[in-house]
Write an enzyme that holds these catalytic residues in place. Sequence first.
Site, PDB file in Angstrom:
ATOM      1  CB  SER A  71      19.366 -35.175 -44.750  1.00 29.53           C
ATOM      2  OG  SER A  71      19.688 -33.528 -44.992  1.00 29.53           O
ATOM      3  CE  LYS A  72      23.050 -42.195 -48.150  1.00 29.16           C
ATOM      4  NZ  LYS A  72      23.530 -43.824 -47.365  1.00 29.16           N
ATOM      5  CG  ASP A 188      10.893 -34.944 -54.066  1.00 26.04           C
ATOM      6  OD1 ASP A 188      10.669 -36.095 -54.365  1.00 26.04           O
ATOM      7  OD2 ASP A 188      12.777 -35.029 -54.208  1.00 26.04           O
TER       8      ASP A 188
END
Length: 462
Positions: A71-72, A188
């Site tokens: 993932s990024k 988040d």
Amino acid sequence: MFIINKNLPHFKNDFSDYYSKLDNDLSISSPKFESPVLSQPKVKPLSHDIISICSTKITPLDDFNFLKVISKGGFGKVYLAENKITKKTVAIKVIKKSDTIKKMMVDQVNIEKTILSNYKCNFIVELFSSFQTDKKLFFVMEFLNGGDCASLLRSFNNNMPEDLTKNIIAQIIICLEYLHNHGIIHRDLKPDNILIDSNGHIKLADFGLSKFDFVDESCNIKILKNSFTLYNTNNNNTTENQKILGTPYYIPPEVILGKGYGKTIDWWSLGIILYEFLIGYPPFQEDEPNESINPKSDNDEKNVRIIFNKITNHKKKLYFPKKLYPVAIDLIEKLLDPNPSVRLGANGVDEVKCHPFFSEINWKIYEDQKVLVFQPFVENDCDTSYFIERKEENNKNKINDDIDSLILNQNNQNIYKNNNNNNNNNNNNNNNNNNNNNNDDNDDENNIIDQNLFIDFDFPTY
């Protein structure tokens, strides 16, 4: 009660058909865990300058074979890697120091490490070790091969069954209860950061924006890559020193308006996630629901302004399809109350648990982790098929370039041994400038290396 046995199919098959055929008498066999809610583990006192790490053996970069990008995110990339000696598969989060320093997020990186190092439980991704080189920071973590909830939602073509949704949301609530009981606010929360372990249980990841015990914190804070400048919704003027942390879809109105916020920010995000699971897209978008599911660009400030305007002008009137049960609508509306002081969860987690949407939930068995999301079946320890690749990860040449560059950078630099070895640092910078032509090593990154001598990254140094 929605209980799934281990015969759940792989992502390669059709989830929807499987769930439509589930019988009521399905049962599971999963290990029993002591409830961290009822019996809280002892943890170390938290401080900003804590220096302990969660592993007695510091693991250098050369010990790993990097296999692919998982993932990024705003801070960096997460790689699937294998320890050359133990053959253990891990996930390694790599963060560029230059980005962290430019965005003034050094404290946040240290907070993330503090949380992962000091809180060892079944609801948070496990950190094995952490270390730094002259340009990058590394978190070596457990690889959770069940994928993330963003991939799970997409496997259902953005139409997740309500029973499965209720199961996942209940597990997330238990995770949030653990965090909030320890004074941690995630800040988040989104499907990408909600992972599924090999036993089919939920774990939370990515604490890069988390905070400890703050109330009405000043909004004069800095920003991540996919977060955007705070603005006045009346005149649309930006304020350069006021920034917003988070991902646009999941940010509550009090954050956008700079009014300060507390733990209710996580309950707002949970309401957005619940809406997204049941309806297929977040409630506040730059386009109408039937036109687009995802924004054209997360970094398009115009689109973000549209999203923020919709959030701040939210008056509890949302679009709901007729098929949705009233009790689910009521829960979403109460979690998305624009007033954080009356938002569901403002008086504690029990407010959320007692909502009629969860009337059939036995919270004790969720605390004991006796309920699965599903039982992952993988071909080997390196199987990432439960993670649906994002568009930016589809380019195999780009992935190989990223990994090759990461390894090349490590081989070309003489990693400094302590913060006093200034001459070696300068030589390393010259070597990197001469040998590395990858975008990872841009001018900003090279120019900022000397500043690392004065930045207190709370990571073991090589």
